[in-house]
Design an enzyme around this catalytic site. Structure first.
Site, mmCIF file in Angstrom:
data_model
loop_
_atom_site.group_PDB
_atom_site.id
_atom_site.type_symbol
_atom_site.label_atom_id
_atom_site.label_comp_id
_atom_site.label_asym_id
_atom_site.label_seq_id
_atom_site.Cartn_x
_atom_site.Cartn_y
_atom_site.Cartn_z
ATOM 1 N N ASP A 13 0.833 -1.205 0.000
ATOM 2 C CA ASP A 13 0.000 0.000 0.000
ATOM 3 C C ASP A 13 0.870 1.259 0.000
ATOM 4 O O ASP A 13 1.990 1.248 0.509
ATOM 5 C CB ASP A 13 -0.925 -0.023 1.230
ATOM 6 C CG ASP A 13 -2.088 0.935 1.087
ATOM 7 O OD1 ASP A 13 -2.383 1.378 -0.051
ATOM 8 O OD2 ASP A 13 -2.718 1.253 2.113
ATOM 9 N N GLY A 14 0.323 2.324 -0.557
ATOM 10 C CA GLY A 14 0.998 3.626 -0.489
ATOM 11 C C GLY A 14 1.535 4.151 -1.814
ATOM 12 O O GLY A 14 2.209 5.185 -1.836
ATOM 13 N N ARG A 26 -0.891 9.408 -9.951
ATOM 14 C CA ARG A 26 -0.897 8.146 -9.196
ATOM 15 C C ARG A 26 -0.300 6.987 -9.994
ATOM 16 O O ARG A 26 0.318 6.082 -9.428
ATOM 17 C CB ARG A 26 -2.327 7.790 -8.767
ATOM 18 C CG ARG A 26 -2.939 8.750 -7.770
ATOM 19 C CD ARG A 26 -4.383 8.376 -7.462
ATOM 20 N NE ARG A 26 -4.485 7.042 -6.882
ATOM 21 C CZ ARG A 26 -4.365 6.765 -5.575
ATOM 22 N NH1 ARG A 26 -4.180 7.735 -4.726
ATOM 23 N NH2 ARG A 26 -4.457 5.523 -5.149
ATOM 24 N N HIS A 30 2.178 3.692 -9.106
ATOM 25 C CA HIS A 30 1.964 2.261 -9.364
ATOM 26 C C HIS A 30 3.144 1.666 -10.131
ATOM 27 O O HIS A 30 3.549 0.533 -9.885
ATOM 28 C CB HIS A 30 0.657 2.048 -10.133
ATOM 29 C CG HIS A 30 -0.561 2.400 -9.312
ATOM 30 N ND1 HIS A 30 -0.774 1.877 -8.062
ATOM 31 C CD2 HIS A 30 -1.606 3.239 -9.553
ATOM 32 C CE1 HIS A 30 -1.904 2.364 -7.572
ATOM 33 N NE2 HIS A 30 -2.428 3.198 -8.444
ATOM 34 N N ARG A 64 -12.190 2.383 -7.939
ATOM 35 C CA ARG A 64 -11.296 3.491 -8.316
ATOM 36 C C ARG A 64 -11.674 4.062 -9.686
ATOM 37 O O ARG A 64 -12.374 3.405 -10.462
ATOM 38 C CB ARG A 64 -9.849 2.999 -8.321
ATOM 39 C CG ARG A 64 -9.425 2.610 -6.929
ATOM 40 C CD ARG A 64 -7.969 2.259 -6.857
ATOM 41 N NE ARG A 64 -7.639 1.923 -5.480
ATOM 42 C CZ ARG A 64 -6.451 2.055 -4.924
ATOM 43 N NH1 ARG A 64 -5.442 2.519 -5.642
ATOM 44 N NH2 ARG A 64 -6.246 1.726 -3.668
ATOM 45 N N LEU A 125 11.437 -20.033 -5.335
ATOM 46 C CA LEU A 125 10.442 -19.251 -4.585
ATOM 47 C C LEU A 125 9.029 -19.489 -5.122
ATOM 48 O O LEU A 125 8.804 -19.493 -6.332
ATOM 49 C CB LEU A 125 10.788 -17.754 -4.707
ATOM 50 C CG LEU A 125 9.772 -16.780 -4.105
ATOM 51 C CD1 LEU A 125 9.810 -16.806 -2.581
ATOM 52 C CD2 LEU A 125 10.001 -15.360 -4.605
#
Ligand code: IPE
Ligand code: IPE
Ligand code: MG
Length: 233
Positions: A13-14, A26, A30, A64, A125
């Site tokens: 987040d953020g 924004r 991202h 959004r 992983l």
């Protein structure tokens, strides 16, 4: 490091605040967020974490503005297409995707299916991306699948935790040991509700694009000092 959490889950987040602080749109936040995700994937490979789950888009994020959603979807498209060759240790990382990803736009489902198939035999992983994911939807989807199967199974005596677990999106993945949330909010935001039962929660004020390997190690250090009791004494 002595106790490495087997499974780390991250609420990334953020991104928006990171961009806003710099008077940038924004979308740039991202984009930086994707870079940060790539950094953390590599750090987990380096540090020997076995499972990493990244919350990339929630079932609530459709609220959004369409423009922002479009930017995010295009980043997924670009990243997932490129990840075949750009993931650190890409020849070993196994990618899974959880959520209602079949409903995503822009031909994303077929790209996602192909990265899942291509990496299915990899033993490095275990990277899980939560895209169009909601914890409540996951439980609902499990119940829906159980009802569908109930014609052939006797559900009367078998509804145990283990039974329901088998109907979750990725039943073979162990529950998260450590949940990291960046950008300071103390909430789960509908992430892995079932699996989070005994996760240790670590919240940092750092915004996701600023979160790096040293921050990850700090979270892991904090985790080492937790006493996990699982309800026992
Ligand atoms: C997280 O960053 C990314 C997504 C939810 C897709 P945000 O976009 O929520 O960033 P803030 O919370 O507005 O700063
Ligand atoms: C959670 O972040 C979802 C993801 C990181 C993908 P949000 O920014 O959507 O969460 P809220 O709105 O602050 O709860
Ligand atoms: Mg947010």
């Amino acid at each position: 490091m002595s106790i490495i959490p087997r499974h780390i889950a991250v609420i990334m987040d953020g991104n928006g605040r990171w961009a806003k602080n710099r008077k940038l749109p924004r979308g740039i936040g991202h984009r930086q967020g994707v870079k940060s995700a790539q950094r953390i994937i590599k750090s987990c490979v380096d540090l020997g974490v076995r499972y990493l789950t990244l919350y990339a888009f929630s079932t609530e994020n459709w609220k959004r503005p369409p423009r922002e959603i479009k930017i995010i979807m295009n980043l997924f498209l670009k990243y997932i297409t490129a990840s075949k060759t750009e993931l650190p240790e890409h020849e070993k990382v196994r990618v899974r995707v959880i959520g209602r990803w079949h409903e995503l736009p822009y031909g994303l489902p077929s790209k996602i299916q192909s990265i899942i198939d291509d990496t299915a035999k990899h033993e490095g992983l275990n990277l899980t991306l939560a895209i169009n994911y909601g914890g409540r939807k996951e439980i609902l989807d499990a119940i829906g699948a159980i009802i569908k199967d109930s014609k052939t199974i006797n559900t009367k005596n078998v509804i145990s935790e283990e039974f329901l677990q088998k109907y979750l999106y990725a039943p073979e993945i162990p529950d998260p040991d450590l949940l990291i949330r960046t950008a300071g909010e103390y909430r789960i935001s509908n992430f892995l509700l079932w699996q989070m039962a005994y996760a240790e929660i670590y919240v940092t004020k750092k915004l996701w694009p600023d979160f790096g390997k040293s921050d990850l190690m700090e979270a892991m250090n904090d985790f080492q000092n937790r006493e996990r009791r699982f309800g026992s004494v």
